[in-house]
Enzyme design. Structure first.
Site, short mmCIF file in Angstrom:
data_model
loop_
_atom_site.label_atom_id
_atom_site.label_comp_id
_atom_site.label_asym_id
_atom_site.label_seq_id
_atom_site.Cartn_x
_atom_site.Cartn_y
_atom_site.Cartn_z
N LYS A 1 10.31 -51.50 -16.34
CA LYS A 1 10.30 -51.77 -17.55
C LYS A 1 9.28 -50.78 -18.64
CE LYS A 1 11.28 -56.47 -17.10
NZ LYS A 1 10.86 -58.07 -16.69
N ARG B 1 12.36 -59.13 -8.66
CA ARG B 1 13.48 -58.86 -9.07
C ARG B 1 13.78 -57.32 -9.55
NH1 ARG B 1 15.81 -58.23 -14.39
NH2 ARG B 1 17.71 -59.12 -14.73
N1 HH2 Z 1 13.47 -59.50 -16.74
C1 HH2 Z 1 14.58 -59.21 -17.32
C2 HH2 Z 1 15.73 -60.16 -17.26
N2 HH2 Z 1 15.72 -61.22 -16.61
N3 HH2 Z 1 14.37 -62.69 -15.32
C3 HH2 Z 1 13.28 -63.06 -14.76
N4 HH2 Z 1 13.17 -64.36 -13.97
N5 HH2 Z 1 12.20 -61.98 -14.93
C4 HH2 Z 1 12.31 -61.11 -15.27
O1 HH2 Z 1 11.21 -60.21 -15.26
C5 HH2 Z 1 13.43 -60.56 -16.14
C6 HH2 Z 1 14.66 -61.73 -15.90
C7 HH2 Z 1 14.99 -58.04 -18.19
O2 HH2 Z 1 15.16 -56.80 -17.39
P1 HH2 Z 1 16.60 -56.22 -17.36
O3 HH2 Z 1 17.36 -57.12 -16.53
O4 HH2 Z 1 16.44 -54.96 -16.86
O5 HH2 Z 1 16.94 -56.08 -18.80
P2 HH2 Z 1 18.00 -56.90 -19.55
O6 HH2 Z 1 17.51 -57.96 -20.28
O7 HH2 Z 1 18.22 -55.69 -20.78
O8 HH2 Z 1 19.44 -57.02 -18.98
#
Ligand code: HH2
Length: 284
Positions: free
Chosen positions: A224, A259
């Site tokens: 992040k 995660r």
């Molecule tokens: N962070 C992201 C997406 N989903 N779900 C939970 N429960 N907690 C989190 O911290 C979280 C989440 C964002 O990360 P990423 O999947 O890398 O990015 P994107 O939303 O662009 O797919």
């Protein structure tokens, strides 16, 4: 408060004696760090199995990016991205969570075998609470201030830890009133979702406080922006190492689920942290 010993999902009981590692599978063209890499179904499924071999307990399948500035995806498009992959992985015995804010996408994913709904809007939609309750699914209730398109413009809190904690407990109570078992609920402070670097750090310092309630805590720090800012690097491997540090410190505070994108590094970080802290001191 004693540490929860399991997480009840749609058809399973996941033990929590050891940290659960949730591997991220983004079926999106525009995600943070892996956008576009797994749009092809075969590649997506292969990547999921690579994560399972590396020690993932759960694969989190998402078809809508929620990164800062991202725009919502139409429901049909999200269904088309997510459902075939969820179905194939679930049929292969993988524990799948579906990362969605849409009740219809969650319901369709649970129908084809998903175990958990990971809702970054924290079950704010009443229909989402009904979908989770009806299926007896596991659920991650996450905190987000605002909406992804605008959430990083000027996030403000009087007391970020108290406000996030109060929201998560209130949403968990609403879920319970809608018929969701409290054993199915995991809470997540939503690192990076309407938060400055300082807000994120304050929350990461107080994970033990969130873990002091009846619900297991999950945290997602992987790759992040706050890690990019702190380390000054954009290099993915170095961000994964920085992520592993956050995993160890989270596990030491009693966090039950992490995660991540790099499952192997996170698994090792969690194992080392577990060996050092033994019974987490925060849970005494
Ligand atoms: N962070 C992201 C997406 N989903 N779900 C939970 N429960 N907690 C989190 O911290 C979280 C989440 C964002 O990360 P990423 O999947 O890398 O990015 P994107 O939303 O662009 O797919």
């Amino acid at each position: 408060m004693t540490r929860p010993i399991h997480w009840r999902t749609r058809s399973r009981i996941l033990p929590l004696q050891r940290t659960l590692v949730m591997g991220v599978l983004n079926l999106t063209p525009d995600s943070f760090s892996d956008g576009g890499a797994y749009l092809d179904r075969r590649q997506a499924v292969e990547h999921a199995y690579t994560m399972v071999e590396a020690g993932a307990d759960i694969v989190d399948v998402g078809g809508e990016s929620t990164r800062p500035g991202s725009l919502p995806v139409p429901e049909d498009e999200e269904l088309a991205r997510v459902i075939p992959v969820v179905e194939e992985l679930a049929a292969g015995g993988v524990v799948v969570s579906v990362d969605t804010r849409k009740p219809k996408v969650a319901a369709a994913a649970l129908d084809v075998g998903a175990e958990i709904v990971n809702d970054v809007s924290g079950l704010r939609h009443p229909d989402m609470r009904a979908v989770v309750a009806d299926a007896g699914a596991g659920v991650v209730i996450m905190h987000m201030q605002g909406e992804p398109a605008t959430m990083q413009q000027d996030p403000r809190y009087d007391d970020v830890v108290a406000e996030v904690e109060a929201f998560l407990l209130a949403q968990a109570e609403l879920a319970r009133e809608a018929g969701v078992s409290s054993e199915a609920v995991v809470i997540d402070p939503g690192i990076g979702f309407g938060k400055t670097v300082d807000h994120n750090l304050e929350l990461l310092r107080h994970l033990h406080r969130l873990a002091g309630h009846r619900y297991p805590v999950m945290v997602g720090t992987s790759r992040k922006t706050f890690l990019r800012r702190i380390t000054g690097t954009e290099e993915v491997h170095r961000l994964d190492e920085a992520t592993a540090v956050t995993v160890a410190l989270a596990v030491a505070q009693g966090v039950a689920v992490v995660r991540v994108h790099d499952v192997g590094l996170a698994r090792d970080a969690a194992t080392v942290a577990e060996a050092i802290v033994g019974e987490s001191p925060w849970q005494a």
